[in-house]
Write a protein that holds these residues in place. Structure first.
Motif, PDB file in Angstrom:
ATOM      1  N   CYS A  67       0.975  -1.485   0.035  1.00 13.12           N
ATOM      2  CA  CYS A  67       0.197  -0.064  -0.012  1.00 13.12           C
ATOM      3  C   CYS A  67       0.905   1.570   0.046  1.00 13.12           C
ATOM      4  O   CYS A  67       0.283   2.519  -0.337  1.00 13.12           O
ATOM      5  CB  CYS A  67      -1.118  -0.002   1.022  1.00 13.12           C
ATOM      6  N   GLU A  68       1.838   1.138   0.985  1.00 16.55           N
ATOM      7  CA  GLU A  68       2.971   2.603   0.990  1.00 16.55           C
ATOM      8  C   GLU A  68       3.665   2.661  -0.348  1.00 16.55           C
ATOM      9  O   GLU A  68       3.591   3.801  -0.619  1.00 16.55           O
ATOM     10  CB  GLU A  68       3.765   2.063   1.526  1.00 16.55           C
ATOM     11  N   ASP A  69       3.938   1.902  -1.458  1.00 14.64           N
ATOM     12  CA  ASP A  69       4.887   2.045  -3.011  1.00 14.64           C
ATOM     13  C   ASP A  69       3.600   2.595  -3.875  1.00 14.64           C
ATOM     14  O   ASP A  69       4.275   3.206  -4.797  1.00 14.64           O
ATOM     15  CB  ASP A  69       4.878   0.726  -3.379  1.00 14.64           C
ATOM     16  N   ARG A  70       2.543   1.557  -3.298  1.00 14.05           N
ATOM     17  CA  ARG A  70       1.195   2.208  -4.634  1.00 14.05           C
ATOM     18  C   ARG A  70       0.820   3.494  -4.248  1.00 14.05           C
ATOM     19  O   ARG A  70       0.629   4.413  -5.008  1.00 14.05           O
ATOM     20  CB  ARG A  70      -0.427   1.582  -4.043  1.00 14.05           C
ATOM     21  N   LYS A  71       0.566   3.932  -2.782  1.00 20.37           N
ATOM     22  CA  LYS A  71       0.602   5.304  -2.389  1.00 20.37           C
ATOM     23  C   LYS A  71       1.893   5.956  -3.160  1.00 20.37           C
ATOM     24  O   LYS A  71       1.386   7.263  -3.989  1.00 20.37           O
ATOM     25  CB  LYS A  71      -0.090   5.761  -0.865  1.00 20.37           C
ATOM     26  N   GLN A  72       2.904   5.973  -3.164  1.00 19.66           N
ATOM     27  CA  GLN A  72       3.908   6.952  -3.627  1.00 19.66           C
ATOM     28  C   GLN A  72       3.799   6.198  -4.963  1.00 19.66           C
ATOM     29  O   GLN A  72       4.317   8.050  -5.551  1.00 19.66           O
ATOM     30  CB  GLN A  72       5.125   6.204  -3.634  1.00 19.66           C
ATOM     31  N   LEU A  73       3.145   5.543  -5.797  1.00 23.11           N
ATOM     32  CA  LEU A  73       2.918   5.840  -7.197  1.00 23.11           C
ATOM     33  C   LEU A  73       2.061   6.283  -7.216  1.00 23.11           C
ATOM     34  O   LEU A  73       1.960   7.585  -8.533  1.00 23.11           O
ATOM     35  CB  LEU A  73       2.853   4.626  -7.737  1.00 23.11           C
ATOM     36  N   PHE A  74       0.868   7.028  -6.460  1.00 29.11           N
ATOM     37  CA  PHE A  74      -0.070   7.609  -6.620  1.00 29.11           C
ATOM     38  C   PHE A  74       0.546   9.672  -6.732  1.00 29.11           C
ATOM     39  O   PHE A  74       0.107  10.175  -7.694  1.00 29.11           O
ATOM     40  CB  PHE A  74      -1.620   7.126  -5.899  1.00 29.11           C
TER      41      PHE A  74
END
Length: 634
Positions: free
Chosen positions: A500-507
């Motif tokens: 989830c943290e990586d997804r948020k960074q990509l967002f």
């Protein structure tokens, strides 16, 4: 669908087929047609104070183009081939530099290098359906409780409010639009009232303005009820009629029009030399605005939207009764239904949606305020409305029937869905995210999932409109929404191996890229307008550069997602149609604190509701990603 129109009404649309066979209306377009519209006096100084739309640097545009093609390429080889064509186009020996020098010369010789081209190619030479694919609609909230609740009162309130706005506009009491960075160009406001689009028999349409020094003489309104046209004087002896007077006048029209009249709104045709019909046309064209009193009673958001967008459809016959009761070449056409629902249909060719949105917003604000001056009736009653009845022969009646059937087929071929999220701007801003970028990433995630579920490749780009009104006569530039960053975020959202943290960074990276593109487009430093200008600088007989025929380049301008946002807390519905047969029109609002609003349009064969379902799912997933809570809590 439009190819089915009968040959005597070969026209861009079967719903305002105004090919009236009169030399004064169907001859060549006047050379100075646009200059003939008088400017709004207090906005005239903007001609000297606002900067001109720049011609972007060629190298910078080509780099932006190349970057925008990367995520749309179906293979590395396809992108490599397109990149080589871009490099060749911009090389010292390539055609780009010569075309750039011609474009710079054009910019030096004109006050706006793009204006004429954009008018003609974007709108006035357009030959597909205008109502479904170009015109836009705004649906209004309900009649305020302190006002009478009849359709005549609803129309009267809108009429008085619009006439007050018109008076303020013409007398210099309307302040310029803008941001904290400065004013926006207000030039297109001169096309709001007393104007009309005119069909060009031999190619290009144009708009005519009748505005001028006799503003009060032109303060009359055209009312249409059961396809019958009426002239109502909204200003008498320099005084705007009170709402009570207007209501009485409009009620007279309701009471006097109990039978259906021939639907000239769907095909305004006439005796070639009939001076009576010519006079009526001039009266309609020069009117301040038009109000359509429709017999429909829409209730749901989709019913409200569709009745505004293309008129009601008869359930028992292949007929489009709502389109007969319109005159869609008017830039301002209010529509009032028999249950007091209301809205506006806007003609889009030389005025974008923001001016009419402001006008409607202010009018509806005034009407919602019990302190708004509704006027005081005069002791002397105003003149009664005057019916305007066309002379119509049997041939014309047949043409009306055929055009109405064609209009029905067009409207019936469309699909629409509507959705409100369970959160809005307040939550998004609490996450420290741009609401517009958030809304766009929802669309990207939803569309990618739709394509994946159907095993399809992406065959086009996403268009988002950015305003360039910081420049004199500026209109829009394209934000090419699809980026490598948005694609990386979209892929990560359904990859179970990404945290989830990586997804948020990509967002965050995708949102940052989107904001940067939006800011660049707003300064006129986009891709699409510049590349169009370069192509149009080719001289007759010169070959079209190879780049313009490249499959990937052409795909990047195939707007399978045509998106735009506008906001008014008085618009529970708004939208327009798709711009390519395999695409979707996505109208959205991000201004509400408690909800986002999406309307999706498309042809019937497209998976419209399926796409909206994916938008709903993506909206929840994006919230969960930032809130860190299970979906069941929403």
């Amino acid at each position: 669908m439009l190819a089915r129109l009968p040959p005597f009404i070969v026209r861009r649309r079967p719903l305002s087929l105004r090919k009236i066979h009169m030399p004064s209306l169907t001859g060549p377009r006047p050379v100075d047609w646009k200059a003939a519209a008088p400017p709004i006096p207090n906005f005239a100084p903007q001609h000297d104070s606002l900067p001109r739309l720049p011609v972007p640097n060629l190298t910078a545009t080509l780099e932006r183009l190349k970057t925008s093609l990367l995520p749309l390429a179906h293979s590395e080889a396809e992108f490599s081939d397109a990149a080589k064509k871009i490099d060749a186009f911009g090389s010292h020996a390539g055609p780009g530099n010569l075309l750039q020098s011609r474009l710079l010369q054009r910019a030096n010789e004109r006050e706006h290098w793009l204006e004429e081209w954009w008018d003609n190619l974007g709108y006035l030479g357009y030959r597909d359906s205008v109502v479904v694919n170009v015109s836009y609609y705004y649906g209004f909230d309900g009649q305020p409780a302190h006002l009478p609740q009849s359709p005549a009162a609803r129309a009267a309130g809108l009429a008085r409010g619009a006439l007050v706005f018109r008076q303020k506009l013409l007398s210099g009491q309307v302040s310029p639009d803008g941001t904290k960075e400065g004013q926006f160009c207000m030039d297109t406001y001169r096309w709001m009232f007393n104007c009309c689009r005119i069909p060009g028999l031999y190619g290009l349409d144009w708009s005519v303005s009748h505005a001028g020094s006799k503003a009060d003489d032109l303060g009359y309104i055209i009312i249409v009820r059961r396809n019958r046209f009426w002239k109502l004087k909204g200003i008498v002896n320099g005084r705007i009629l009170s709402m009570a007077e207007l209501e009485k006048q409009i009620q007279h029209i309701y009471d006097s029009t109990t039978d259906e009249y021939p639907g000239v709104g769907v095909l305004t045709a006439s005796n070639p030399a009939n001076p009576h019909n010519a006079s009526i046309l001039h009266t309609i064209h020069s009117s301040a605005f038009l109000i359509s009193l429709d017999t429909d009673t829409p209730s749901s958001p989709i019913d409200h939207s569709r009745s505004l967008w293309h008129g009601s459809l008869s359930p028992s016959t292949s007929d489009a009764p709502g389109l007969k009761n319109r005159w869609v070449d008017k830039p301002v056409e209010f529509i009032v239904f028999d249950n007091t629902r209301a809205g506006l249909l806007g003609e889009h060719s030389i005025m974008d949606g923001t001016p009419t949105a402001r006008m409607c917003d202010e009018v509806l604000d005034w009407l919602a305020d019990p302190a708004f001056d509704l006027g005081t009736p005069s002791a002397i009653p105003p003149p009664e409305p005057e019916p305007l009845d066309f002379v119509i022969d049997d041939t014309t009646r047949t043409a009306i029937d055929e055009a109405s059937k064609a209009a029905y087929e067009l409207a019936e071929s469309q699909s629409m869905s509507y959705y409100l999220t369970s959160y809005g701007k307040a939550a998004i801003k609490a996450f420290r995210v741009s609401p517009d970028s958030w809304a766009q990433m929802i669309i990207q995630l939803a569309y990618a999932r739709l394509l994946r579920a159907r095993g399809l490749n992406r065959e086009g780009g996403t268009y988002e409109a950015a305003t360039t009104r910081k420049y004199w006569k500026g209109r829009t530039e394209t934000i090419r929404v699809v980026t490598l960053q948005s694609d990386a975020f979209v892929l990560a959202m359904d990859d179970p191996h990404v945290s989830c943290e990586d997804r948020k960074q990509l967002f965050d990276a995708a949102a940052k890229a989107h904001i940067a593109l939006a800011k660049t487009a707003g300064t006129g430093e986009g891709v699409d307008r510049h590349m169009l200008g370069l192509k149009l600088c080719l001289k007759e007989g010169e070959p079209v550069p190879e780049l313009y025929n490249d499959a990937l380049y052409k795909r990047s301008g195939n707007w399978v997602l045509s998106t735009s946002a506008i906001f008014s807390d008085h618009f529970p519905v708004y939208g327009w149609g798709e711009v390519v047969p395999e695409g979707f029109g996505v109208a959205y609002m991000t201004g509400y604190d408690d909800r986002l609003q999406y309307t999706v349009t498309s042809r019937k064969e497209m998976p419209n509701q399926e796409f909206m379902d994916e938008i709903a799912r993506a909206a929840v997933d994006l919230y969960d990603l930032h809130a860190g809570q299970p979906k069941s809590m929403l």
